[in-house]
Design a protein around this motif. Structure first.
Motif, PDB file in Angstrom:
ATOM      1  N   ASP A 262       0.857  -1.178   0.000  1.00 54.91           N
ATOM      2  CA  ASP A 262       0.000   0.000   0.000  1.00 54.91           C
ATOM      3  C   ASP A 262       0.898   1.234   0.000  1.00 54.91           C
ATOM      4  N   GLN A 265       0.607   3.617   2.885  1.00 51.08           N
ATOM      5  CA  GLN A 265       1.260   3.184   4.119  1.00 51.08           C
ATOM      6  C   GLN A 265       2.741   3.550   4.104  1.00 51.08           C
ATOM      7  N   THR A 306      -4.804  10.033  14.317  1.00 50.03           N
ATOM      8  CA  THR A 306      -5.687   9.226  13.490  1.00 50.03           C
ATOM      9  C   THR A 306      -5.432   9.517  12.019  1.00 50.03           C
ATOM     10  N   ALA A 311      -8.168   5.022  13.848  1.00 57.69           N
ATOM     11  CA  ALA A 311      -6.848   4.563  14.292  1.00 57.69           C
ATOM     12  C   ALA A 311      -6.169   3.809  13.155  1.00 57.69           C
ATOM     13  N   PRO A 312      -4.945   4.172  12.774  1.00 58.76           N
ATOM     14  CA  PRO A 312      -4.254   3.499  11.671  1.00 58.76           C
ATOM     15  C   PRO A 312      -3.766   2.115  12.073  1.00 58.76           C
ATOM     16  N   GLU A 313      -3.686   1.223  11.088  1.00 61.04           N
ATOM     17  CA  GLU A 313      -3.196  -0.129  11.360  1.00 61.04           C
ATOM     18  C   GLU A 313      -1.706  -0.122  11.665  1.00 61.04           C
ATOM     19  N   VAL A 314      -0.960   0.684  10.939  1.00 64.12           N
ATOM     20  CA  VAL A 314       0.491   0.768  11.113  1.00 64.12           C
ATOM     21  C   VAL A 314       0.865   2.229  11.235  1.00 64.12           C
ATOM     22  N   THR A 315       1.712   2.554  12.212  1.00 61.09           N
ATOM     23  CA  THR A 315       2.113   3.952  12.392  1.00 61.09           C
ATOM     24  C   THR A 315       3.567   4.194  12.031  1.00 61.09           C
TER      25      THR A 315
END
Length: 323
Positions: A262, A265, A306, A311-315
């Motif tokens: 992605d 991401q 956010t 809430a993001p899956e990966v930060t």
């Protein structure tokens, strides 16, 4: 004449140090009063305060010699440390480097590394003023950068206020794309691979952000969302990043499709481009900075970051995580 095939162990500690100083150069101009050659360097502090940042790079964890040349690594370690100085709104003045490496490391590797250090210091406007050498089983590099605020207050993480906008200077996701390409054993996508090997932080934008009234700022080293999380926590606010604010380069999208990744991401959670992210009053964002989000009052969930309100899956990167 220098013997390029000689090893660090054969040259000895002081021979190696002399070689680094000769190759990388020793600047005694500007704030540098006494450079390499004594027990310590002496650097002027016109502001009467010194901004200091240290980074540590470990072979196998932060860099691989089959992916990056020694010169690439020299550029990269200096860029990482000096970007932190810029993130405070300061101008870098000097750099100190410690290197630990196996005794069989060839001096030609160290020469190439020193050239990278020299050139990145020149780009950042900093002087190499000293360092140290030691032996180890793998290459470990420590870089300490010093900077000057020019009489101004530092831009810190705790200054963001609700109503600010979040803006970014520099590129995002390019280094992460390069790392993904290398990790899969590919070699196409040269621009992204080079971004991983030699990031190009927008050094001058740190002091410029300070001059334009930035309330908070950070270097994006671990990932935009992760690093904005530090600002959110320190400031006690909620930061929401707008996914639609990012323009995904066509080539990045193409590579992401081929790798099953992605690209958004990479942009929001991939670090090591060393862009700068700051919060500003909406009418104070400097030209060339790209608005990507906003600062809100913290909700009952407390300070957080956010992506499009969720809430993001990966930060981003965690140094003691599984990645």
């Amino acid at each position: 004449m220098q013997n390029d095939s000689q090893t660090v162990g054969a040259a000895g500690e002081f021979g190696v140090i002399d070689r680094i100083v000769t190759t990388a150069g020793a600047d005694t101009g500007g704030e540098v009063i006494i450079g390499p050659g004594d027990d310590a360097a002496v650097v002027a502090a016109p502001d009467q305060r010194v901004v200091i940042s240290t980074d540590v790079y470990v072979e196998g964890r932060h860099f691989r010699q089959d992916w990056s040349s020694a010169e690439d690594i020299g550029h990269r370690v200096v860029a990482s440390a000096v970007a932190d100085i810029a993130a405070m709104g300061a101008r870098a003045t000097s750099v100190v480097i410690g290197v630990a490496c196996p005794a069989q490391t060839e001096l030609r590797w160290l020469d190439s590394f020193s050239l990278g250090v020299r050139d990145e210091c020149a780009t950042a406007g900093a002087a190499l003023v000293g360092g140290d050498m030691s032996s180890s089983d793998a290459i470990v590099i420590s870089v300490t950068a010093l900077g000057d605020l020019g009489g101004h207050a530092a831009v810190v993480r705790s200054g963001a206020v609700p109503g600010d906008v979040v803006a970014v200077a520099g590129t995002l996701g390019h280094a992460a794309a390069g790392l993904a390409i290398l990790s899969r054993g590919f070699r196409s996508g040269k621009a992204f691979i080079e971004a991983h090997r030699r990031p190009q932080p927008p050094y001058a934008e740190g002091p410029r952000a300070l001059a334009h009234g930035a309330h908070a700022m950070c270097d994006v080293s671990d990932g935009l969302l992760a690093d904005l999380g530090h600002i959110a926590k320190a400031s006690g606010v909620w930061i929401d990043v707008a996914g639609g604010s990012f323009e995904i380069p066509p080539r990045m999208a193409e590579i992401a499709g081929a790798l099953g990744a992605d690209p958004l991401q990479w942009i929001t959670a991939g670090g090591e481009d060393h862009a700068l992210a700051a919060t500003y009053p909406a009418d104070r964002v400097p030209e060339g900075w790209h608005v990507v989000g906003e600062v809100r009052e913290a909700s009952t969930e407390g300070p957080r970051v956010t992506l499009d309100g969720a809430a993001p899956e990966v930060t981003g990167w965690t140094h003691f995580g599984d990645r």
